[in-house]
Design a protein around this motif. Sequence first.
Motif, PDB file in Angstrom:
ATOM      1  N   SER A 264      31.481  45.118  49.921  1.00  0.00           N
ATOM      2  CA  SER A 264      32.744  45.043  48.972  1.00  0.00           C
ATOM      3  C   SER A 264      33.739  46.146  49.235  1.00  0.00           C
ATOM      4  O   SER A 264      34.845  45.838  49.200  1.00  0.00           O
ATOM      5  CB  SER A 264      32.332  44.827  47.499  1.00  0.00           C
ATOM      6  N   VAL A 268      37.553  45.195  49.861  1.00  0.00           N
ATOM      7  CA  VAL A 268      38.549  45.724  48.892  1.00  0.00           C
ATOM      8  C   VAL A 268      39.575  46.519  49.713  1.00  0.00           C
ATOM      9  O   VAL A 268      40.774  46.352  49.577  1.00  0.00           O
ATOM     10  CB  VAL A 268      37.858  46.598  47.815  1.00  0.00           C
ATOM     11  N   THR A 269      39.165  47.230  50.898  1.00  0.00           N
ATOM     12  CA  THR A 269      40.087  48.066  51.557  1.00  0.00           C
ATOM     13  C   THR A 269      41.170  46.991  52.254  1.00  0.00           C
ATOM     14  O   THR A 269      42.376  47.234  52.467  1.00  0.00           O
ATOM     15  CB  THR A 269      39.479  48.982  52.293  1.00  0.00           C
ATOM     16  N   PHE A 271      41.921  44.309  51.557  1.00  0.00           N
ATOM     17  CA  PHE A 271      42.693  43.347  50.587  1.00  0.00           C
ATOM     18  C   PHE A 271      43.835  44.205  50.246  1.00  0.00           C
ATOM     19  O   PHE A 271      45.205  44.066  50.308  1.00  0.00           O
ATOM     20  CB  PHE A 271      42.200  43.156  49.190  1.00  0.00           C
ATOM     21  N   ASP A 272      43.724  45.617  50.056  1.00  0.00           N
ATOM     22  CA  ASP A 272      44.800  46.696  49.832  1.00  0.00           C
ATOM     23  C   ASP A 272      45.842  46.631  50.925  1.00  0.00           C
ATOM     24  O   ASP A 272      46.808  46.911  50.846  1.00  0.00           O
ATOM     25  CB  ASP A 272      44.151  47.845  49.411  1.00  0.00           C
TER      26      ASP A 272
END
Length: 278
Positions: A264, A268-269, A271-272
């Motif tokens: 995850s 998440v990285t 996505f950013d």
Amino acid sequence: MDGMTAASVYEDMHLPVLSMGGIVILLLVLLPAAAVIGHALGRRQRQRTLAAGREVDKVTGETSLGAILGILGLLLAFSFGNALTLAQTRKSTVIDEAAALGTVFLRADYLAEPGRTELREAIYAYTQTRVVPDASQMSDAHGVRDFLETTLTAQAALWPATLAATAAPVPPPTATFVASAMNDALDAHLYRMQTFAVPVADITQGMVLAAALASLFLLGNRSGMHGRALSWRTFMFSGFLFVVMVTIVDVQRSSAGLVKTDQSPLLVTLFDMEQALR
């Protein structure tokens, strides 16, 4: 080094010999079979002993059984502790790499165009390759090699892009600020690679299996020598050993079985980064 040459460096990396499914089937068959074989041989020895007019020793095999069970407990404790340590290390290395990649991506904002966008896109492309595929693609050395070739090819573009983006007239403090973060992101690869290899040598894992088979064999053999049938307790012990040993192997594998490394932080990285590039 290019991607292919760099990937070949990891050819000696120690990978699992059997798949997770193969290990489950092997243990499911061998563990109870050892008790059954031991019981059959014990009954035969009992018949020979009685036929020779001798009495069967009531405490036969107790010392050997107790010693093997003690060794088995020690080996299982060592293996389980080693597997838990590796699982925690995997989790930490994923978090550290995600943080390093996110940091260098953000620091690239201090650079001017066109080097800034090119560097950010190179970091994003590399981060995509850092997400480990599912177990079907990483079940053997060929799958691991393909993963390494892909990620190392993307990695090879990072430092040239960093040098181009931080070239003059970028101030030296800014160039150092970005380059140091890129160096941390590149080093994170080395820390993650140490978690791909098998944590315990095959001979050590073989010792655990041998101790488990020996303990079940002696347990069944002792029941046979005393003229008792194999009880549900023997097979319960076999089943408990099966669960413990499969759990150890499961925890040791990062992308196979039920216990998988949480990726995850990397997702998440990613996505950013996607949001920033838009």
